[in-house]
Design an enzyme around this catalytic site. Sequence first.
Site, PDB file in Angstrom:
ATOM      1  N   ASN A  29     -10.018   0.068  -0.332  1.00  0.00           N
ATOM      2  CA  ASN A  29      -8.562   0.100  -0.293  1.00  0.00           C
ATOM      3  C   ASN A  29      -8.022  -0.473  -1.598  1.00  0.00           C
ATOM      4  OD1 ASN A  29      -5.826  -0.281   0.175  1.00  0.00           O
ATOM      5  ND2 ASN A  29      -6.089  -1.079   2.238  1.00  0.00           N
ATOM      6  N   HIS A  59      -3.271   7.452   1.872  1.00  0.00           N
ATOM      7  CA  HIS A  59      -3.666   6.120   1.429  1.00  0.00           C
ATOM      8  C   HIS A  59      -5.069   5.859   1.954  1.00  0.00           C
ATOM      9  CE1 HIS A  59      -3.957   1.915   0.755  1.00  0.00           C
ATOM     10  NE2 HIS A  59      -3.737   1.559   2.019  1.00  0.00           N
ATOM     11  N   CYS A 106       0.808  -1.220   0.000  1.00  0.00           N
ATOM     12  CA  CYS A 106       0.000   0.000   0.000  1.00  0.00           C
ATOM     13  C   CYS A 106       0.842   1.272   0.000  1.00  0.00           C
ATOM     14  CB  CYS A 106      -0.957   0.012   1.196  1.00  0.00           C
ATOM     15  SG  CYS A 106      -2.135  -1.355   1.188  1.00  0.00           S
TER      16      CYS A 106
END
EC number: 2.3.1.180
Length: 324
Positions: free
Chosen positions: A281, A251, A114
């Site tokens: 996500n 993020h 990520c």
Amino acid sequence: MTLRAVITGVGHYLPERVVENAEFEKTLDTSDEWIRTRSGIERRHFAAEGETTSMMGTAAAKAALADAGRTPADIDAIIVATSTPDLTFPSVATMVQNALGANCGFAFDVQAVCAGFIYALSTANAQILSGQAKRVLVIGAETFSRIMDWEDRATCVLFGDGAGAIVLEAQEGKGTSEDRGILAVDLNSDGSYKDMLFVDGGVSTTGTAGKLRMQGNALFRQAVVKLAETAETALAKAGVAASEVDWIVPHQANIRIIEGTAKKLGLSMDHVVVTVQDHGNTSAASIPLAMSVGRARGQIKPGDLCVAEAIGGGLAWGAVVLRW
């Protein structure tokens, strides 16, 4: 004069299929309310059968090139951040290069889960400052739907697919914090946290892609602290205060992490670009996706001071301070 790496174009791509939270109620002991309350996610996009990471990355790249007024021939390097490549090798970046018809320069992938786009952006910045490249196409692209355990309600409802891209170009600045472009970078990792977020497969272990495993509560506690710390460090390196920041572009993993990080930086949510409710996500794709959507919404404007920060498996985390 000081050389800076400046964002001149941005674009994104999302698969056509939209999956609302309610769809998971058919197969899991979960609910729309449960998912929203714990993550802030309302829906996400899943790639169609046969739709790959490189295909989505190429679409985002074309949008970013068009936004920058550039062609593939203008690009010296392509860097793709991804943890879900089409194949073990070759790299997604070379596949994007070929799909764009770019037969010059070089292309490679970066894998930091990520945090991948932050690492890729840092790498592109270094390529530009060293003189290795003048224009770099930086892409985050993921098909996390391919590594989900669809019986694990704690993880499979959180992730989505998509891609975002930017064009980064060398421009001259005055060497002050008023310059456009990347002003500072901070990168970190600590492999002792591996078990908090990992995939239980791989080439040299199981010979399979594996499925994502996560210790959500433990990861949450690490994320808020580490994201705030890396953002503060990057801001200090850039010589600017948090109060000067126009936008945090985080993020997009969990709305509570996003809110907690903003609070630690002393900024209201009015200064945060939030897309997690619509995309879930998307790992390395989430920051460039948020940048593209934030710019399209009219939130991010030329001259705005932005902080992008992310944390992912490794653990790996970092932040970039830039002026749009």
